[in-house]
Design a protein around this motif. Sequence first.
Motif, PDB file in Angstrom:
ATOM      1  N   UNK A 249       0.921  -1.290  -0.122  1.00 38.00           N
ATOM      2  CA  UNK A 249      -0.031  -0.202  -0.109  1.00 38.00           C
ATOM      3  C   UNK A 249       0.766   1.257   0.226  1.00 38.00           C
ATOM      4  N   UNK A 250       1.910   1.084   0.448  1.00 42.86           N
ATOM      5  CA  UNK A 250       2.643   2.437   0.757  1.00 42.86           C
ATOM      6  C   UNK A 250       3.440   2.779  -0.586  1.00 42.86           C
ATOM      7  N   UNK A 251       3.342   1.874  -1.670  1.00 39.81           N
ATOM      8  CA  UNK A 251       4.078   2.320  -3.052  1.00 39.81           C
ATOM      9  C   UNK A 251       3.109   1.933  -4.121  1.00 39.81           C
ATOM     10  N   UNK A 252       1.512   2.195  -3.777  1.00 39.95           N
ATOM     11  CA  UNK A 252       0.500   2.136  -4.774  1.00 39.95           C
ATOM     12  C   UNK A 252       0.139   0.883  -5.025  1.00 39.95           C
ATOM     13  N   UNK A 253       0.558  -0.072  -4.296  1.00 38.16           N
ATOM     14  CA  UNK A 253      -0.182  -1.498  -4.580  1.00 38.16           C
ATOM     15  C   UNK A 253      -1.359  -1.673  -3.374  1.00 38.16           C
ATOM     16  N   UNK A 254      -1.891  -2.805  -3.651  1.00 38.84           N
ATOM     17  CA  UNK A 254      -3.107  -3.076  -2.635  1.00 38.84           C
ATOM     18  C   UNK A 254      -3.319  -4.395  -2.584  1.00 38.84           C
ATOM     19  N   UNK A 763       7.470   2.291  -7.336  1.00 40.57           N
ATOM     20  CA  UNK A 763       5.937   2.396  -7.548  1.00 40.57           C
ATOM     21  C   UNK A 763       5.172   1.237  -7.912  1.00 40.57           C
ATOM     22  N   UNK A 764       3.993   0.894  -7.783  1.00 40.20           N
ATOM     23  CA  UNK A 764       3.339  -0.132  -8.342  1.00 40.20           C
ATOM     24  C   UNK A 764       3.076   0.072  -9.921  1.00 40.20           C
ATOM     25  N   UNK A 765       2.941   1.249 -10.152  1.00 39.49           N
ATOM     26  CA  UNK A 765       2.637   1.859 -11.456  1.00 39.49           C
ATOM     27  C   UNK A 765       3.904   1.587 -12.578  1.00 39.49           C
ATOM     28  N   UNK A 766       4.968   1.661 -11.807  1.00 39.89           N
ATOM     29  CA  UNK A 766       6.379   1.151 -12.538  1.00 39.89           C
ATOM     30  C   UNK A 766       6.597  -0.367 -12.650  1.00 39.89           C
TER      31      UNK A 766
END
Length: 834
Positions: A249-254, A763-766
């Motif tokens: 969660x801290x880096x865009x995941x879930x 980040x999860x985006x990357x």
Amino acid sequence: MNDQTQSVNPPQRALTLHRELTAVWSDLPGWRGVLASVNHGTIGLRFMATACVFFAIGGVLSMLIRAQLATPRGAFLDTAVYNQIFTMHGSIMMFLFAIPMLEGLALWLLPKILGARDMAFPRLSALGYWCYLFGGTIILLSLLGGVAPDGGWFMYTPLSDKTHTPGINADVWLLGITFVEISAVAAAVEITVTILRCRSADMPLTRMPLMGWYMLGTSVMMLVGFPPLILGSILLELERAFDWPFFDVTRGGDPLLWQHLFWLFGHPEVYIIFLPAAGALSTIIPVLSRTTILGYGTIVAAVLGLVFLSFGLWVHHMFTVGIPHMALAFFSAASALVAVPTAVQVFAWIGTIWKGRPELKLPMLYVLGFFLTFVMGGLTGVMLAIVPFNWQAHDTAFVTAHLHYVLIGGFVFPMLAALTYWMPLICGRARVPRVGEAAFWLILIGFHGTFFIMHLTGLLGMPRRIDVYPDNPEWIIPNLVSSIFSMVMAMGFALFAFDIVMQVIFGAHSRRNPWRAPTLDWAMSLPAPAYNFASLPGPGLDHADAAVALARGTGWLPGAPRGWRETLVVNAGSGRPEHVAVLPDNTMLPIATAAVIGSFFMLMLAGLYWLTPLALVAIVLTLWRWGAVMGADTDHAPILVAKGQSLPVHWQVRGTLAYGGAVATLVADSSLYACLLFGVGFLSVVAPAWPAPESGLSGLWSAMLIGVALVALTLGALFARRAEARRGSAIAQTQTRLGVVSGVIALVALVSIALLLDDPTRHARDALRGVLLGFAVVHMGIATLLAARSHADARDGRISAQRRGAVPVWRLWQDFALATTAISGLLVAAQEVL
């Protein structure tokens, strides 16, 4: 059929055909036969026998769980070992018993009921078995080494991430289960193509045995339902091994992304397990009731409805995570609606028994045990579909009891009926009386005594997955009762195994067709020969003496005069014969391929990531060997398959079994890719504030390289089409060579884009962009490998006006790679440039 066999009398002809076919279809002698067999009967029995061994191991683990819970302070196991045992119990029963058992039943039975000599891809069957055996062994050995998975058979994040599970316990589950899932997807491809293309002559889908419909629905669900779990396992292993934050969660995941992907597989799996068992019931019930099945068309419609509805239920496992009320209402309604097609089948079976004259033999006892158990499990399933009740019962022993009522009632009881029904066909011997009946009553009484009480324990508030309960005296008596009856059930299963062994060793020789069944599976000698039928069923077959007629060669494609393993290939819908497929002979290639795939997983598990490219190279080399063209190097005249009927050999047509297998594989691939796009969309919604790219310049370069890759892919698709259209000329060699060059250019461009991407650990985006590009690279690599295979075929003269080689499959895969790379490229480019 040769002139010599035509000139002899019918009994002698039958003997001659038997010897001829046995020489071609039998396994090799000794240890080579164990390692090199690709016969569907051998592989199917191996699947079922190995699954039963894993079932016994899982049963022992369940007894350890019940021993721990028999007393409130449970000093039998410590918490760490208990967590490993209950995780292994669930994982073994779901992944190493239930799915492989149905795979084995399908591989062994389908050619017999459809009137074929083997499955569509014998080597793929063997590869699936070795992947299953190796992967299951890895998982099992982890328990002996004290590093077994300990996060539950569902591996919820963040419990299973590197922070909360720092050892290799979770990695064993992720890599081992993914290895085993290769077997499941291979079986799904195999079953789908076999049912659609390898039926007896002029058997349309509308007259196919119901077992075929059930297995077809199962295989389609496996093609669509297993890729979400494979994708989730890949993403979680990438996070654990390389710190790509898909669930952080801290880096865009879930963490909810894992739950969605897992239950997109997990709930359809319940029906994947149920449908083959229901197919066995639809086969056994009319035979033992001395009548025909009631409502054939209605049952087929119910099967199709169940296949469709089962994919809309996964969220009912997530009612307590805080999803919107509209979604709660929708998935609650869908969960209740799925009971309708199930009830249709149950009423059809009851009606069949009612209109017939049922014989209360041992298989019918297990059928009646199914009715009692599965209906109760279905009713508690409807209860759990109602949101307010689900909120109260979620993660309690009530859910555990419901799960076992559905799985044991809906799968184990029908499988026990199936084993007792088809054992004479497997071993050629009759049962030893009365032992099986005693086993049945012990299993039935023990099961209900264990799990009916567990419903009450759950309603008293006992949660799942606890090892001690010293502050809850109200749970002591129910748990003790469940533990006592579980031992009774274990005694029943042990007695059932003893009964099977007694039948194989001491049973009297069974007469042919002991159940007087009118189906093709009993129209052969006992035990079933390796080739199934001396000649294949066709139009006008009289089932009254089908066994004698087929054995004497009066059917289609009699004997093996060319020394090839041959079977008919028919039109998928009408069943009209189209060509003859020459199937592969015994080979070590499947076990070698499974070994090199296993080496990749073992290197990953050991953390030796820098050595994994060597394993990948070995995998590519073995896949290259798989692409070798079957059959003679020269064109062959059409084969006389019946009086006045000749058909071409498979390498002379486009719609081969291999092409159908490629289509089925891409269905599974499309499901995996759709789930990946779902993950991109899900994380972009739950974590919308994605950071901007670190470098706009790299974004422009990435967009340009994506354009280069797409142009190269488009040219490759054009070259594939021209190679197939001009396959009888020298132009085909040029086109296939250009296809290889375009593939290499696309691969270089895609790899260059990957080097320009931002750090995927940021980040999860990357990380998602890295996975999208990785998907494109893998599929472009496969397309290039197929182009190279096609070029080798063209160079060696295996592509001609009559022969197509690997070109149709290359063209199909090239189009898929182009489409998915275009979508992935647009997503990556849009995020890079904006």
